[in-house]
Enzyme design. Sequence first.
Site, PDB file in Angstrom:
ATOM      1  N   SER A   1      37.804  60.270  -8.979  1.00 54.78           N
ATOM      2  CA  SER A   1      37.870  58.515  -9.716  1.00 54.78           C
ATOM      3  C   SER A   1      36.453  58.414 -10.249  1.00 54.78           C
ATOM      4  CB  SER A   1      37.057  57.679  -8.254  1.00 54.78           C
ATOM      5  OG  SER A   1      38.489  56.812  -7.718  1.00 54.78           O
ATOM      6  N   THR A   2      35.489  59.775 -10.283  1.00 55.35           N
ATOM      7  CA  THR A   2      34.291  59.883 -11.586  1.00 55.35           C
ATOM      8  C   THR A   2      34.368  60.731 -12.681  1.00 55.35           C
ATOM      9  OG1 THR A   2      34.072  62.489 -11.028  1.00 55.35           O
ATOM     10  CG2 THR A   2      33.699  60.885  -9.110  1.00 55.35           C
TER      11      THR A   2
ATOM     12  N   VAL B   1      37.638  59.059 -16.204  1.00 55.51           N
ATOM     13  CA  VAL B   1      38.084  58.060 -16.190  1.00 55.51           C
ATOM     14  C   VAL B   1      38.056  56.627 -15.659  1.00 55.51           C
ATOM     15  CG1 VAL B   1      39.322  58.992 -18.015  1.00 55.51           C
ATOM     16  CG2 VAL B   1      40.481  58.590 -16.385  1.00 55.51           C
ATOM     17  N   TYR B   2      38.107  56.719 -14.507  1.00 57.10           N
ATOM     18  CA  TYR B   2      37.568  55.298 -13.251  1.00 57.10           C
ATOM     19  C   TYR B   2      36.526  54.947 -13.076  1.00 57.10           C
ATOM     20  CZ  TYR B   2      42.918  56.122 -12.026  1.00 57.10           C
ATOM     21  OH  TYR B   2      43.623  55.647 -11.907  1.00 57.10           O
TER      22      TYR B   2
ATOM     23  N   ASP C   1      38.897  75.751 -11.298  1.00 56.17           N
ATOM     24  CA  ASP C   1      39.978  74.773 -11.964  1.00 56.17           C
ATOM     25  C   ASP C   1      40.443  75.079 -10.118  1.00 56.17           C
ATOM     26  OD1 ASP C   1      42.286  73.848 -12.373  1.00 56.17           O
ATOM     27  OD2 ASP C   1      42.226  75.894 -14.163  1.00 56.17           O
ATOM     28  N   ILE C   2      41.161  73.393  -9.932  1.00 52.48           N
ATOM     29  CA  ILE C   2      41.433  73.024  -8.778  1.00 52.48           C
ATOM     30  C   ILE C   2      43.021  74.030  -8.884  1.00 52.48           C
ATOM     31  CG2 ILE C   2      42.442  71.059  -8.917  1.00 52.48           C
ATOM     32  CD1 ILE C   2      41.343  70.241  -6.653  1.00 52.48           C
TER      33      ILE C   2
ATOM     34  N   ASP D   1      44.840  65.292 -12.784  1.00 51.45           N
ATOM     35  CA  ASP D   1      46.148  64.523 -12.317  1.00 51.45           C
ATOM     36  C   ASP D   1      46.882  65.127 -13.336  1.00 51.45           C
ATOM     37  OD1 ASP D   1      48.316  63.435 -11.569  1.00 51.45           O
ATOM     38  OD2 ASP D   1      47.611  61.384 -12.678  1.00 51.45           O
TER      39      ASP D   1
END
Length: 175
Positions: free
Chosen positions: A124-125, A127-128, A11-12, A35
Site C-alpha cells: 500500500s505504499t 499508488v495507494y 526485486d521480489i 503487482d
Amino acid sequence: MDTKIKLQQGDITKLQVDAIVNAANSSLMGGGGVDGAIHRAGGKQILEECIKIVDRQGRCKTGKAVITSGGNLPAKYVIHTVGPVYNGGKNVLKEEEQLANCYTNSLMLAFDNGIKTIAFPNISTGVYRFPKQRAAEIATETVDIFLENQEGIDEVIFICFDDENFGIYKKLLAV
C-alpha cells in the site's frame, strides 16, 4: 523483533523463497508497481489462476489474501493480498486494521499451505499512498506478533524496492 524476520533490498520477483506476497488490486488481474512486475515475471499461469479465483469467489476484498502458484517465478507460490487505499487519514483506524490484516491473512495462508519462507513487499505504499513509516510499523509489528504465536514459518523477509522504505525498515528492525 523475532530473529526470523529479515530485511533485503531488491526485486521480489527474483527471490528464491516458498512464497512471495503480491500487493494486488481487488480484481487480481495485475496492475502497476509490484503487482504488474509479479504478473509479468510469473507469466500467464498466475493470471489464469487468479481468473479462476475471481470466477469462484468474486473480487478479493481489502485485507484478504488468496494463493496461486508462482508460475515462472523462483518462488513456488504467490500470495495475493489487497492493501487499503490511504484516504488522507479520514478513516485511518480502518485503513491501519486492513493493512495489518493483509499481513496476518497472508501469513495464515502461508501457514495453512506449509510455506516456511515468505517475502513481503511494502504493501500500500506506492499508488495507494499509505504513509511509508506507519505502513512499515504496522508490517513489522503484525509479523512479529504472528511469529510469536505461531510455529511453522522459518523466515519472513521484508524486501524493499526503494531506498526510502529500506531505510525505514532498517531503523525499525535495527539491522
